[in-house]
Design an enzyme around this catalytic site. Structure first.
Site, short mmCIF file in Angstrom:
data_model
loop_
_atom_site.label_atom_id
_atom_site.label_comp_id
_atom_site.label_asym_id
_atom_site.label_seq_id
_atom_site.Cartn_x
_atom_site.Cartn_y
_atom_site.Cartn_z
N GLN A 124 0.72 -1.27 -0.13
CA GLN A 124 0.12 0.03 -0.03
C GLN A 124 0.91 1.12 0.01
O GLN A 124 1.62 1.60 0.92
CB GLN A 124 -0.79 0.16 1.26
N GLY A 125 0.64 2.21 -1.09
CA GLY A 125 1.48 3.31 -1.14
C GLY A 125 0.54 4.36 -0.75
O GLY A 125 0.22 5.24 -1.83
N SER A 127 1.13 6.60 2.89
CA SER A 127 1.83 7.48 3.77
C SER A 127 3.08 7.88 2.82
O SER A 127 3.63 7.56 1.83
CB SER A 127 2.01 6.87 4.77
N SER A 159 4.17 -1.60 3.84
CA SER A 159 4.48 -3.02 4.76
C SER A 159 4.81 -4.06 3.50
O SER A 159 3.85 -4.07 2.46
CB SER A 159 3.21 -3.40 5.38
N GLU A 242 -9.46 -2.53 7.21
CA GLU A 242 -8.74 -2.71 8.55
C GLU A 242 -9.43 -2.98 9.73
O GLU A 242 -9.05 -3.15 10.67
CB GLU A 242 -7.81 -1.43 8.68
N GLU A 375 -4.33 9.47 19.22
CA GLU A 375 -4.94 10.87 19.30
C GLU A 375 -6.01 10.87 18.47
O GLU A 375 -7.10 11.55 18.60
CB GLU A 375 -3.89 11.94 19.26
#
Length: 396
Positions: A124-125, A127, A159, A242, A375
């Site tokens: 997965q690209g 971030s 990952s 997810e 957060e």
């Protein structure tokens, strides 16, 4: 599904696990090289696929079709029998598949879904160095040239990218549009010229995460998923994978293998002949963790059974799991003492809990960052779940 049918299915899964889960896989997967890990993961995926257990969440016509109740039973039994996790195909069978089912074309599904079942690996690209939690701030560009897109930029924390055949890629196609409106979603062949993958060595010694550098990478327009500039909406389908059943599987593994490791650790006699669980404070901590694990497993089971979950339910599950994982592995590292500080190898195909407590504790911090930090999850729970006022926006 009736109780009788569910228990009959459970008996079938138990028997399959008894005859197919390799008893010594943890030992054999400890300290192995990448090639051995990849070969084992591909073998284990093929075993599960042959039994109909590899992609139970997919539609029946694509090799899945198990009901929610059956999927719950399946993951409960795989966890109870300490089966290896599908670490390497995770993005393929969850993120890539959910994206293709929700927004892909028939041609894209016909091309990639059978290939995934045959072992095709995806990464997965999303971030980037300047766009982690704020994914909409990404700057990787995709410029339309005839019937292709030319992509330049950098991706981070991908990952399994070192082993991937394909990548789910977000890139900005309209730099003038508002942040979330100028992004497009692509399927990128990792063998395309201009794609460079650099593994990132982590504190645990692993190199699970990678950087991806993209230099004039040409992607055919047919690999665009959804309309141009609508990639943010498509990405929500990817991120939705997810949640739900994947979290239930992780919770079951934490409640079975993870807690068993901890109980066993606390029951071992030290040099003075005493056992940690003979200490009242340790026994109390074990009881508290078992209570929290029971709550987590019940929460996940209720979440996947709910056809209309609340707007913050997924964030509640993610926050609960990630911070419980952190507390549990921290306690394990404490109880393990000096011996636990020097055990610096873990099984490659294990979950986030392996019994190598210091490595597990360091790795647990990954869970409070990706997919939205703790957060951010609390902000979502407060604003969407509790209806609190929105956090003030910083203006320049």
């Amino acid at each position: 599904m009736t109780t009788q049918v569910r228990e009959h299915f459970r008996a079938d899964v138990r028997e399959w696990c008894r005859t197919h889960v390799p008893a010594d896989w943890r030992r054999e997967q400890t300290g192995v090289d990448d090639a051995t890990f990849v070969a084992f993961q591909q073998w284990w995926f093929a075993e599960l696929h042959a039994a109909g257990y590899a992609v139970p969440h997919w539609p029946a016509e694509w090799g899945g079709g198990l009901s929610v109740a059956e999927q719950v039973v399946l993951y409960q039994e795989l966890a109870a029998h300490d089966a290896p996790r599908l670490v390497l195909p995770f993005v393929s069978i969850h993120h890539a598949a959910s994206t293709l089912f929700a927004a892909g074309t028939d041609e894209q599904r016909q091309r990639h879904l059978p290939a995934i079942l045959g072992g095709e690996i995806w990464c997965q690209g999303f971030s980037e160095p300047g766009a982690g939690s704020d994914m909409a701030a990404l700057t990787t560009s995709a410029r339309k040239v005839d019937d292709t897109y030319v992509v330049n930029g950098q991706k981070l924390w991908a990952s399994g990218a070192a082993h991937a055949d394909w990548c789910l890629l977000l890139a900005r196609t309209d730099p003038e549009a508002p942040k979330r409106r100028g992004i497009s979603y692509f399927l990128m062949d990792m063998r395309t010229p201009g794609v460079e993958v650099r593994p990132i060595r982590q504190a645990t010694g692993e190199s699970h995460f990678c950087e991806i550098f993209l230099s004039d990478v040409v992607i055919p327009a047919e690999n665009l998923v959804g309309p141009e500039n609508e990639g943010w909406r498509v990405a929500q389908e990817t991120l939705g994978a997810e949640r739900g059943m994947t979290m239930l599987e992780l919770a079951e593994r934490l409640g079975h293998a993870g807690f068993r490791w901890l109980v066993d650790l606390c029951g071992r006699a030290g040099a003075d002949g005493t056992r940690p669980r003979d200490n009242a404070m340790v026994a109390d901590r074990l009881a508290c963790l078992e209570t929290e694990l029971t709550g987590l497993r019940a929460l996940c089971a209720a979440f996947v059974a709910d056809d209309n979950p609340g707007p913050a339910d997924a964030s509640i599950v993610k926050l609960y799991y990630s911070e419980l994982l952190q507390r549990m592995t921290d306690f394990g590292a404490d109880v393990a003492g000096l011996g636990g500080q020097t055990g610096l190898r873990k099984p490659m195909s294990s979950g986030w809990e392996s019994g190598s407590w210091v490595l597990d504790f360091i790795g647990s911090w990954e869970w409070t960052i990706p997919g939205g930090t703790s957060e951010i999850q609390r902000t979502i729970i407060g604003e969407r779940g509790l209806g609190l006022p929105r956090e003030p926006q910083v203006t320049k």
